[in-house]
Design a protein around this motif. Structure first.
Motif, PDB file in Angstrom:
ATOM      1  N   THR A 122       0.843  -1.187   0.000  1.00  0.00           N
ATOM      2  CA  THR A 122       0.000   0.000   0.000  1.00  0.00           C
ATOM      3  C   THR A 122       0.877   1.235   0.000  1.00  0.00           C
ATOM      4  OG1 THR A 122      -1.670  -1.165   1.276  1.00  0.00           O
ATOM      5  CG2 THR A 122      -1.803   1.218   1.258  1.00  0.00           C
ATOM      6  N   MET A 123       0.583   2.152  -0.915  1.00  0.00           N
ATOM      7  CA  MET A 123       1.284   3.440  -0.928  1.00  0.00           C
ATOM      8  C   MET A 123       0.560   4.353   0.045  1.00  0.00           C
ATOM      9  SD  MET A 123       3.208   3.054  -3.875  1.00  0.00           S
ATOM     10  CE  MET A 123       3.010   1.868  -5.200  1.00  0.00           C
ATOM     11  N   ASN A 124       1.316   5.238   0.714  1.00  0.00           N
ATOM     12  CA  ASN A 124       0.648   6.078   1.701  1.00  0.00           C
ATOM     13  C   ASN A 124       0.941   7.568   1.592  1.00  0.00           C
ATOM     14  OD1 ASN A 124       3.197   6.255   2.759  1.00  0.00           O
ATOM     15  ND2 ASN A 124       2.787   4.951   4.516  1.00  0.00           N
ATOM     16  N   ALA A 125       1.787   7.989   0.652  1.00  0.00           N
ATOM     17  CA  ALA A 125       2.060   9.422   0.523  1.00  0.00           C
ATOM     18  C   ALA A 125       2.817   9.696  -0.771  1.00  0.00           C
ATOM     19  CB  ALA A 125       2.885   9.924   1.699  1.00  0.00           C
ATOM     20  N   ILE A 126       2.648  10.895  -1.283  1.00  0.00           N
ATOM     21  CA  ILE A 126       3.505  11.395  -2.355  1.00  0.00           C
ATOM     22  C   ILE A 126       4.549  12.253  -1.656  1.00  0.00           C
ATOM     23  CG2 ILE A 126       3.658  12.905  -4.364  1.00  0.00           C
ATOM     24  CD1 ILE A 126       0.782  12.031  -5.044  1.00  0.00           C
ATOM     25  N   SER A 127       5.819  11.900  -1.811  1.00  0.00           N
ATOM     26  CA  SER A 127       6.857  12.621  -1.087  1.00  0.00           C
ATOM     27  C   SER A 127       7.568  13.662  -1.948  1.00  0.00           C
ATOM     28  CB  SER A 127       7.883  11.650  -0.502  1.00  0.00           C
ATOM     29  OG  SER A 127       8.550  10.960  -1.541  1.00  0.00           O
ATOM     30  N   ARG A 128       7.649  13.437  -3.267  1.00  0.00           N
ATOM     31  CA  ARG A 128       8.351  14.373  -4.140  1.00  0.00           C
ATOM     32  C   ARG A 128       7.638  14.501  -5.467  1.00  0.00           C
ATOM     33  NH1 ARG A 128      11.677  11.168  -1.864  1.00  0.00           N
ATOM     34  NH2 ARG A 128      13.053  11.987  -0.283  1.00  0.00           N
ATOM     35  N   SER A 129       7.676  15.709  -5.988  1.00  0.00           N
ATOM     36  CA  SER A 129       7.259  15.997  -7.348  1.00  0.00           C
ATOM     37  C   SER A 129       8.448  16.669  -8.014  1.00  0.00           C
ATOM     38  CB  SER A 129       6.055  16.937  -7.376  1.00  0.00           C
ATOM     39  OG  SER A 129       4.957  16.347  -6.726  1.00  0.00           O
ATOM     40  N   GLN A 130       8.398  16.828  -9.334  1.00  0.00           N
ATOM     41  CA  GLN A 130       9.522  17.403 -10.047  1.00  0.00           C
ATOM     42  C   GLN A 130       9.025  18.316 -11.142  1.00  0.00           C
ATOM     43  OE1 GLN A 130      10.018  16.618 -13.405  1.00  0.00           O
ATOM     44  NE2 GLN A 130      12.117  17.156 -13.789  1.00  0.00           N
ATOM     45  N   THR A 135      15.594  20.894  -3.769  1.00  0.00           N
ATOM     46  CA  THR A 135      14.167  20.729  -3.517  1.00  0.00           C
ATOM     47  C   THR A 135      13.664  21.842  -2.602  1.00  0.00           C
ATOM     48  OG1 THR A 135      14.426  19.276  -1.573  1.00  0.00           O
ATOM     49  CG2 THR A 135      14.317  18.220  -3.747  1.00  0.00           C
ATOM     50  N   VAL A 136      12.386  22.166  -2.780  1.00  0.00           N
ATOM     51  CA  VAL A 136      11.700  23.148  -1.947  1.00  0.00           C
ATOM     52  C   VAL A 136      10.429  22.501  -1.415  1.00  0.00           C
ATOM     53  CG1 VAL A 136      12.641  25.166  -3.146  1.00  0.00           C
ATOM     54  CG2 VAL A 136      10.496  24.150  -3.947  1.00  0.00           C
ATOM     55  N   ASN A 137       9.889  23.109  -0.371  1.00  0.00           N
ATOM     56  CA  ASN A 137       8.630  22.628   0.197  1.00  0.00           C
ATOM     57  C   ASN A 137       7.828  23.809   0.722  1.00  0.00           C
ATOM     58  OD1 ASN A 137      10.935  22.013   2.399  1.00  0.00           O
ATOM     59  ND2 ASN A 137       9.103  22.755   3.444  1.00  0.00           N
ATOM     60  N   GLN A 177       7.491  16.901   4.542  1.00  0.00           N
ATOM     61  CA  GLN A 177       7.210  15.570   4.004  1.00  0.00           C
ATOM     62  C   GLN A 177       7.077  15.547   2.483  1.00  0.00           C
ATOM     63  OE1 GLN A 177       7.226  12.834   6.075  1.00  0.00           O
ATOM     64  NE2 GLN A 177       7.916  14.386   7.518  1.00  0.00           N
ATOM     65  N   ARG A 178       6.719  16.682   1.878  1.00  0.00           N
ATOM     66  CA  ARG A 178       6.509  16.748   0.425  1.00  0.00           C
ATOM     67  C   ARG A 178       7.437  17.801  -0.162  1.00  0.00           C
ATOM     68  NH1 ARG A 178       1.392  15.291   2.430  1.00  0.00           N
ATOM     69  NH2 ARG A 178       1.072  17.364   3.241  1.00  0.00           N
ATOM     70  N   GLU A 179       8.223  17.384  -1.149  1.00  0.00           N
ATOM     71  CA  GLU A 179       9.207  18.266  -1.764  1.00  0.00           C
ATOM     72  C   GLU A 179       8.932  18.402  -3.263  1.00  0.00           C
ATOM     73  OE1 GLU A 179      13.291  16.825  -0.859  1.00  0.00           O
ATOM     74  OE2 GLU A 179      12.197  15.338   0.326  1.00  0.00           O
ATOM     75  N   ILE A 180       9.385  19.520  -3.820  1.00  0.00           N
ATOM     76  CA  ILE A 180       9.368  19.718  -5.270  1.00  0.00           C
ATOM     77  C   ILE A 180      10.820  19.802  -5.717  1.00  0.00           C
ATOM     78  CG2 ILE A 180       8.658  21.199  -7.189  1.00  0.00           C
ATOM     79  CD1 ILE A 180       6.510  22.370  -5.196  1.00  0.00           C
ATOM     80  N   LEU A 181      11.227  18.886  -6.585  1.00  0.00           N
ATOM     81  CA  LEU A 181      12.573  18.894  -7.144  1.00  0.00           C
ATOM     82  C   LEU A 181      12.611  19.901  -8.289  1.00  0.00           C
ATOM     83  CD1 LEU A 181      15.463  17.749  -7.532  1.00  0.00           C
ATOM     84  CD2 LEU A 181      14.426  15.967  -8.972  1.00  0.00           C
ATOM     85  N   LEU A 182      13.500  20.880  -8.194  1.00  0.00           N
ATOM     86  CA  LEU A 182      13.699  21.882  -9.243  1.00  0.00           C
ATOM     87  C   LEU A 182      14.896  21.402 -10.059  1.00  0.00           C
ATOM     88  CD1 LEU A 182      13.285  25.052  -6.988  1.00  0.00           C
ATOM     89  CD2 LEU A 182      11.518  23.885  -8.346  1.00  0.00           C
ATOM     90  N   GLU A 183      14.620  20.642 -11.092  1.00  0.00           N
ATOM     91  CA  GLU A 183      15.663  19.915 -11.820  1.00  0.00           C
ATOM     92  C   GLU A 183      16.008  20.557 -13.153  1.00  0.00           C
ATOM     93  OE1 GLU A 183      16.581  15.379 -13.420  1.00  0.00           O
ATOM     94  OE2 GLU A 183      14.569  15.882 -12.735  1.00  0.00           O
ATOM     95  N   LYS A 184      17.301  20.728 -13.383  1.00  0.00           N
ATOM     96  CA  LYS A 184      17.768  21.173 -14.699  1.00  0.00           C
ATOM     97  C   LYS A 184      17.763  19.959 -15.629  1.00  0.00           C
ATOM     98  CE  LYS A 184      21.172  23.887 -15.418  1.00  0.00           C
ATOM     99  NZ  LYS A 184      22.504  24.528 -15.447  1.00  0.00           N
TER     100      LYS A 184
END
Length: 139
Positions: free
Chosen positions: A2-10, A44-46, A52-59
């Motif tokens: 079972t998945m329980n969270a989204i931890s990162r987006s990009q 990453t920023v939040n 618990q949830r980060e946004i990856l700022l990826e080049k």
């Protein structure tokens, strides 16, 4: 299983320092991680207080993209054709909108009342679309 969270987006960005200026300086997010991994800068920023949830700022580039594909992604970003999409909430959509206008943020849609609440659209300097909404209580 079972998945329980989204931890990162990009989202892809062309310049990570400019991305920091926008996401931290204008939107008020916090830096979660800023680390040189050698092969890339893991940035990453939040939202404030949400570690618990980060946004990856990826080049665009290695290790996820080969050089030719990275160049294609950069071209599409520059044209506004390959941006990501983020959704955020606020307690006061109209005040948040006014604050972002005052900071010179690129507004794509003014606040509008919708069945789920009030929301508006902005765009980061790289073409990524962001919706910010004040959600109403759903029955």
């Amino acid at each position: 299983m079972t998945m329980n969270a989204i931890s990162r987006s990009q989202v892809y960005v062309l310049d990570q320092d400019e991305a920091l200026d926008f996401y931290v300086g204008k939107l008020g997010l916090e830096v979660h991680t800023d680390q040189d991994l050698g092969f890339m800068r893991w940035l990453t920023v939040n939202l404030p207080g949400d570690r618990q949830r980060e946004i990856l700022l990826e080049k665009p580039g290695p290790p996820s993209l080969d050089p030719a594909t990275a160049e294609q992604v950069r071209e599409l970003l520059t044209k506004g054709a390959a941006g990501g999409f983020l959704f955020m909430t606020t307690d006061d959509a109209h005040k948040t909108y006014e604050d972002l206008v005052a900071k010179g943020v690129d507004i794509t849609d003014e606040p509008m009342e919708r069945p789920y609440g009030t929301d508006f659209g902005i765009r980061d300097p790289f073409g990524n679309k962001i919706r910010i909404g004040q959600m109403s209580v759903q029955p």
